[in-house]
Write an enzyme that holds these catalytic residues in place. Structure first.
Site, PDB file in Angstrom:
ATOM      1  N   GLY A   1       0.885  -1.065  -0.016  1.00  0.00           N
ATOM      2  CA  GLY A   1       0.064  -0.035  -0.224  1.00  0.00           C
ATOM      3  C   GLY A   1       0.833   1.388   0.132  1.00  0.00           C
ATOM      4  O   GLY A   1       1.793   1.220   0.515  1.00  0.00           O
TER       5      GLY A   1
ATOM      6  N   GLN B   1       2.211  10.007   1.843  1.00  0.00           N
ATOM      7  CA  GLN B   1       3.628   9.340   1.827  1.00  0.00           C
ATOM      8  C   GLN B   1       4.386  10.242   0.841  1.00  0.00           C
ATOM      9  O   GLN B   1       5.710   9.814   0.855  1.00  0.00           O
ATOM     10  CB  GLN B   1       3.894   7.926   1.784  1.00  0.00           C
ATOM     11  CG  GLN B   1       3.020   7.238   2.959  1.00  0.00           C
ATOM     12  CD  GLN B   1       3.113   6.070   2.952  1.00  0.00           C
ATOM     13  OE1 GLN B   1       2.129   5.017   2.318  1.00  0.00           O
ATOM     14  NE2 GLN B   1       4.024   5.298   3.638  1.00  0.00           N
TER      15      GLN B   1
ATOM     16  N   CYS C   1       6.242  -0.028   7.330  1.00  0.00           N
ATOM     17  CA  CYS C   1       5.606   1.084   6.632  1.00  0.00           C
ATOM     18  C   CYS C   1       6.941   1.546   5.787  1.00  0.00           C
ATOM     19  O   CYS C   1       7.919   1.641   6.473  1.00  0.00           O
ATOM     20  CB  CYS C   1       5.150   2.011   7.441  1.00  0.00           C
ATOM     21  SG  CYS C   1       4.551   3.651   6.652  1.00  0.00           S
ATOM     22  N   LEU C   2       6.681   1.988   4.740  1.00  0.00           N
ATOM     23  CA  LEU C   2       7.466   2.581   3.795  1.00  0.00           C
ATOM     24  C   LEU C   2       8.116   3.714   4.206  1.00  0.00           C
ATOM     25  O   LEU C   2       9.232   4.275   3.976  1.00  0.00           O
ATOM     26  CB  LEU C   2       7.006   2.687   2.102  1.00  0.00           C
ATOM     27  CG  LEU C   2       6.655   1.458   1.515  1.00  0.00           C
ATOM     28  CD1 LEU C   2       5.800   1.688   0.360  1.00  0.00           C
ATOM     29  CD2 LEU C   2       7.848   0.611   1.148  1.00  0.00           C
TER      30      LEU C   2
ATOM     31  N   HIS D   1      -4.571   0.453   7.666  1.00  0.00           N
ATOM     32  CA  HIS D   1      -3.375   0.952   7.751  1.00  0.00           C
ATOM     33  C   HIS D   1      -3.120   2.369   6.774  1.00  0.00           C
ATOM     34  O   HIS D   1      -2.706   3.281   7.163  1.00  0.00           O
ATOM     35  CB  HIS D   1      -2.041  -0.127   7.343  1.00  0.00           C
ATOM     36  CG  HIS D   1      -0.555   0.502   7.253  1.00  0.00           C
ATOM     37  ND1 HIS D   1       0.409   0.025   8.146  1.00  0.00           N
ATOM     38  CD2 HIS D   1       0.025   1.515   6.543  1.00  0.00           C
ATOM     39  CE1 HIS D   1       1.601   0.811   8.020  1.00  0.00           C
ATOM     40  NE2 HIS D   1       1.172   1.636   7.040  1.00  0.00           N
ATOM     41  N   GLU D   2      -3.539   1.951   5.382  1.00  0.00           N
ATOM     42  CA  GLU D   2      -3.577   3.151   4.402  1.00  0.00           C
ATOM     43  C   GLU D   2      -4.460   4.303   4.839  1.00  0.00           C
ATOM     44  O   GLU D   2      -4.124   5.421   4.661  1.00  0.00           O
ATOM     45  CB  GLU D   2      -3.684   2.752   3.144  1.00  0.00           C
ATOM     46  CG  GLU D   2      -2.984   1.087   2.501  1.00  0.00           C
ATOM     47  CD  GLU D   2      -1.574   2.007   2.761  1.00  0.00           C
ATOM     48  OE1 GLU D   2      -1.207   3.065   2.314  1.00  0.00           O
ATOM     49  OE2 GLU D   2      -0.696   1.159   3.273  1.00  0.00           O
TER      50      GLU D   2
ATOM     51  N   HIS E   1      -3.173   6.738   7.270  1.00  0.00           N
ATOM     52  CA  HIS E   1      -2.141   7.758   6.525  1.00  0.00           C
ATOM     53  C   HIS E   1      -2.756   8.846   6.200  1.00  0.00           C
ATOM     54  O   HIS E   1      -2.256   9.880   6.090  1.00  0.00           O
ATOM     55  CB  HIS E   1      -1.216   7.073   5.082  1.00  0.00           C
ATOM     56  CG  HIS E   1      -0.140   6.088   5.574  1.00  0.00           C
ATOM     57  ND1 HIS E   1       0.752   6.723   6.687  1.00  0.00           N
ATOM     58  CD2 HIS E   1       0.019   5.116   5.393  1.00  0.00           C
ATOM     59  CE1 HIS E   1       1.559   5.827   6.555  1.00  0.00           C
ATOM     60  NE2 HIS E   1       1.461   4.606   5.710  1.00  0.00           N
TER      61      HIS E   1
END
Ligand code: CO
Length: 184
Positions: A60, A65, A112-113, A155-156, A159
């Site tokens: 994701g 981000q 997480c990225l 999770h997304e 963000h």
């Protein structure tokens, strides 16, 4: 193409901001950004491309981000080897319409990225959600998601609300497993 250089990391204020809703029709630039986000996920899951461009594998990527504070995210949950993806959608203005009381967490924790360190602990999420979102053309979609896919989407969406996964980890006892938590 989006690479790890375009992805902002924890400490950047955009990751803690509430992202703005998008208005339809989307601009060409907004559509292109969304498509590039999905392309990043595809690339990151391709071992050769990922190695060539040094991409961390992701399922994701949310617009904040890449420092775009808008309510859109790309999600690409792969299927079994050689099978179609379990869930592959660009979500515009996603909303959780309802959620299970039942909670679930990944036994390995989450990553997480935008977070360059391992943060151990269970991240409790709703095991099932009913999700509404819009595609790039403004068509409405509703789907019921469960388990891993439901966790990725939550999770997304976090963000988009300035929340990072470790905010949900129990500080005193990161692996606190209550009776009603399913571990996946
Ligand atoms: Co993340």
């Amino acid at each position: 193409m989006i690479t790890m250089h375009d992805i902002i990391r924890e400490g950047h204020p955009t990751l803690r901001a509430r992202a703005e809703k998008l208005e339809f029709p989307l601009s060409d630039e907004q559509k292109e950004t969304a498509q590039k986000m999905m392309e990043f996920l595809e690339n990151s899951q391709d071992p050769e491309i990922a190695e060539k461009y040094n991409l961390r594998a992701g399922v994701g990527l949310a617009a904040p981000q890449i420092d775009v504070s808008k309510r859109m995210t790309a999600v690409l949950v792969p299927g079994e080897e050689g099978e179609e993806p379990l869930f592959k959608h660009i979500l515009i203005n996603p909303t959780i319409l309802s959620e299970s009381v039942q909670m679930a967490a990944l036994s390995e924790g989450e990553g997480c990225l935008s977070v360059d360190r391992e943060i151990p602990g269970y991240v409790p999420r709703h095991a099932r959600i009913k999700l509404r979102w819009y595609d790039l053309d403004g068509n409405e979609h509703v789907a019921r998601l469960r388990d891993y896919t439901a966790i990725v989407v939550q999770h997304e969406i976090d963000h988009l609300n300035g929340v990072l996964f470790f905010d949900h980890i129990n500080q005193e006892n990161p692996f606190a497993a209550t009776d009603d938590l399913i571990l996946l």
